[in-house]
Write a protein that holds these residues in place. Sequence first.
Motif, PDB file in Angstrom:
ATOM      1  N   PHE A   1      40.480  48.658  42.445  1.00  0.00           N
ATOM      2  CA  PHE A   1      41.342  48.335  41.314  1.00  0.00           C
ATOM      3  C   PHE A   1      40.569  48.595  40.022  1.00  0.00           C
ATOM      4  O   PHE A   1      39.582  47.912  39.743  1.00  0.00           O
TER       5      PHE A   1
ATOM      6  N   PHE B   1      51.124  49.988  58.175  1.00  0.00           N
ATOM      7  CA  PHE B   1      51.930  50.617  57.136  1.00  0.00           C
ATOM      8  C   PHE B   1      53.037  51.473  57.745  1.00  0.00           C
ATOM      9  O   PHE B   1      53.911  51.961  57.047  1.00  0.00           O
TER      10      PHE B   1
ATOM     11  N   PHE C   1      39.100  40.085  46.211  1.00  0.00           N
ATOM     12  CA  PHE C   1      40.549  40.023  45.999  1.00  0.00           C
ATOM     13  C   PHE C   1      41.252  39.314  47.161  1.00  0.00           C
ATOM     14  O   PHE C   1      42.184  38.535  46.952  1.00  0.00           O
ATOM     15  N   SER C   2      40.764  39.544  48.378  1.00  0.00           N
ATOM     16  CA  SER C   2      41.413  38.905  49.531  1.00  0.00           C
ATOM     17  C   SER C   2      41.255  37.383  49.487  1.00  0.00           C
ATOM     18  O   SER C   2      42.104  36.651  49.979  1.00  0.00           O
TER      19      SER C   2
ATOM     20  N   ILE D   1      43.731  35.862  46.979  1.00  0.00           N
ATOM     21  CA  ILE D   1      45.066  35.721  47.568  1.00  0.00           C
ATOM     22  C   ILE D   1      45.167  34.419  48.346  1.00  0.00           C
ATOM     23  O   ILE D   1      46.188  33.745  48.331  1.00  0.00           O
TER      24      ILE D   1
ATOM     25  N   ALA E   1      46.408  48.987  49.283  1.00  0.00           N
ATOM     26  CA  ALA E   1      45.162  48.255  49.495  1.00  0.00           C
ATOM     27  C   ALA E   1      45.400  46.764  49.265  1.00  0.00           C
ATOM     28  O   ALA E   1      44.957  45.917  50.043  1.00  0.00           O
ATOM     29  N   ALA E   2      46.133  46.441  48.204  1.00  0.00           N
ATOM     30  CA  ALA E   2      46.410  45.034  47.915  1.00  0.00           C
ATOM     31  C   ALA E   2      47.256  44.421  49.025  1.00  0.00           C
ATOM     32  O   ALA E   2      47.012  43.297  49.465  1.00  0.00           O
ATOM     33  N   ARG E   3      48.236  45.195  49.516  1.00  0.00           N
ATOM     34  CA  ARG E   3      49.074  44.695  50.598  1.00  0.00           C
ATOM     35  C   ARG E   3      48.242  44.461  51.845  1.00  0.00           C
ATOM     36  O   ARG E   3      48.398  43.463  52.553  1.00  0.00           O
ATOM     37  N   ASP E   4      47.353  45.426  52.103  1.00  0.00           N
ATOM     38  CA  ASP E   4      46.513  45.345  53.293  1.00  0.00           C
ATOM     39  C   ASP E   4      45.657  44.093  53.262  1.00  0.00           C
ATOM     40  O   ASP E   4      45.366  43.501  54.298  1.00  0.00           O
ATOM     41  N   MET E   5      45.260  43.672  52.057  1.00  0.00           N
ATOM     42  CA  MET E   5      44.425  42.473  51.960  1.00  0.00           C
ATOM     43  C   MET E   5      45.268  41.207  51.948  1.00  0.00           C
ATOM     44  O   MET E   5      44.737  40.121  51.773  1.00  0.00           O
ATOM     45  N   GLY E   6      46.556  41.366  52.117  1.00  0.00           N
ATOM     46  CA  GLY E   6      47.401  40.197  52.296  1.00  0.00           C
ATOM     47  C   GLY E   6      48.154  39.757  51.057  1.00  0.00           C
ATOM     48  O   GLY E   6      48.740  38.676  51.060  1.00  0.00           O
TER      49      GLY E   6
ATOM     50  N   PHE F   1      40.427  53.212  52.098  1.00  0.00           N
ATOM     51  CA  PHE F   1      41.192  54.424  51.836  1.00  0.00           C
ATOM     52  C   PHE F   1      40.272  55.598  51.544  1.00  0.00           C
ATOM     53  O   PHE F   1      39.144  55.431  51.099  1.00  0.00           O
TER      54      PHE F   1
ATOM     55  N   PRO G   1      51.298  44.900  57.260  1.00  0.00           N
ATOM     56  CA  PRO G   1      49.873  45.140  57.014  1.00  0.00           C
ATOM     57  C   PRO G   1      49.166  43.922  56.410  1.00  0.00           C
ATOM     58  O   PRO G   1      47.969  43.723  56.639  1.00  0.00           O
ATOM     59  N   ASN G   2      49.916  43.111  55.664  1.00  0.00           N
ATOM     60  CA  ASN G   2      49.275  41.943  55.036  1.00  0.00           C
ATOM     61  C   ASN G   2      49.031  40.819  56.031  1.00  0.00           C
ATOM     62  O   ASN G   2      48.341  39.859  55.722  1.00  0.00           O
TER      63      ASN G   2
END
Lengths: 306, 370
Positions: free
Chosen positions: B90, B55, B101-102, B105, A205-210, B84, B75-76
């Motif tokens: 989290f 993925f 969260f996005s 980042i 999920a964290a990866r998916d959000m970049g 999911f 994917p990022n």
Amino acid sequence: MPRFLREYFNRNGVGLGSVMLGLVLFWTIGLIILPQLSMLDFSFRPNLPPPEIGGPKDLYTLENYKYLIFGPEGGSQDYNAVDLKVFYRTLIAAVLVTLFNLMLCYPIAYYLAQTNGNHIRILALMLIIPYWINEILRAFALRIIFGESGVLNNLLVGAGVFDTPFDFIRNDIALYAGLGYAYILLMIFPIYNVIESLDRNQIEAARDMGASWTRIHRRVVIPYAKPGISSGCTMVFMLSAGALAAPQILGGPSSLWFTQLIYQQFNDNSDWPQGAAYAVVLLVTCILLVLALMRVFKVNMGDIGK
Amino acid sequence: MSAGVGVNLENLWIRFGDFVAVRDANVNINGGDFFSFLGPSGCGKTTILRAVSGFLEPSEGNVLIGGNNMKGIGPNKRPTALIFQNLALFPLMKVWENITFSMEIKGASAKERRKRADELLDMIALTGQGDKLPAELSGGQKQRVAIARALCAEPDVLLLDEPLSALDLKLRQHMRSELREIQKRVGITFIYITHDQGEALTMSDNVAVMRAGVIDQIGDGKTIYNDPNTAFAASFVGENNVFRGTVKKVIGNEVMVSTNRSGDLMARISSNNVGKMKEGDDAMLFIRPEAFALAPVGTQGDHFVTAQVTKEEFEGNVFNIFMEGEGGKEMKVSLPNLGQSFESHKGEPMTLEYDVHNAVALPAGVLATE
């Protein structure tokens, strides 16, 4: 009978419950608390020949603790510089060994926990099997590797990295390597245990959000693994600070470990009270240091037991 | 939010060793559509979703998002956000930190993030709950937080992997309409994975029915339900009664099938099989439970079925009558409850009538096993 005790007996039966409870109490009280109390008692008594023990001279005193700080009475220095230096060097070295261990073991634990496949089991076995070998033998093996004409020096000189062999032992590198290696399992497994229960979808999920890998570890994995990290660090720090075999075998001639001083007091000087006082100081300092660090990193005692 | 970014799958193959998870999938998803992949577990629908989110690299073929080939893009870096099945919130971050969260980042300040979180919390009707931890929320609330977290990234395409499966029935039905509402409001493309045909039919503009890595049919809900392409689609989507037999006669778009148990029956050939069925072919005839009506017992004809009643059930809106069907399987008939009186006919023969247009004939094929 308090409720938790009654529930405990209801769950396990009176017979088995009493045996288990008895064994645990014997272990903690008989084998840990009482001997430690006796050491504490020793540390406050003068070192007397056996006939005078219990006699009029056998009075509680702070002499042994004073000795660590001020040295022998009428000595040439104001402070016991030699022993104090060994003391804080031991603590600093134990902290460094712990940090080094953490940096080495976190990636291994993460990899073990988040990867599937047979090679993981083989890798875990390769980590565990060397521990079937006795600790002293392992320390001597490292001495052979790090020795002046050892495997590592032969390789490095042969490859032209050094002109003359490097003294890993005098420079304490062998000691740090030995201490680091001695406790890697105690660091890897608590971290592994925690990370294994981390839902892989959270990482995805964290990866998916970049998120970059650094951020995933900083924001998702490490906060989650904190109980395991603190548990591993506590054990490695306590055991490194209290290690005896590795410093004895791998330590340079000029660098003593504080445990070696304690050992000398007990064995070479036959001064049990003095040795006990040193041991108590080491134990209490280590506990206070761990508690202070737990406070800084906001870890609860309950988390460590996880 | 950028609306209307389409997704195209071109000749997509995904293999795991010798196992083919997705076989030559070709799908065009229009921008702004609510598109569902519907199929039983293990049919490859989640694999497709993972290929779209990045993925998983397809073994062959391409994934295009907004016309851009996504080959080699992680994917990022894709304009997609994935929700999911277990939500993957989290647990150690507060709700507002989860949602934004996005933005964290991308380096947004805490103040900006807080503001955006409050907006999104308003949208999902969780105003003022931002400082809670996910564990303090109920299942439906967590669900909405996961949606807000995904939307906060302002994706062009939102991917949902059976996100409602963990909820109880009532909440699931409520969330269906809520999801559809949110999708209409934000106007972005939703790709939804489900094994629940009710979810797929009620929410989607278009549905792809999948079986064992193959897409059997793509169409809107009505088409999938009324005009299935394959025996699998006919039996997987909704309830259906099957009559096996061989084609006796083809009459234009209709066909007479001599069935194993119920004699010669007429049916409409499903539109993509018109012209493909010929005399002597193995065929399957599908009639939905609600397509039957009662007829005088013993009436003969090519759109009448007679069988013994084995069980009767009153479901409220319908009466369900179970009759002896093929291969030990029961045939189900649902008659609407219009206040008429029903007498029990258990153990007696009963005759049913259907409109030929409501019976679909298909080449024999694999049925969905449930």
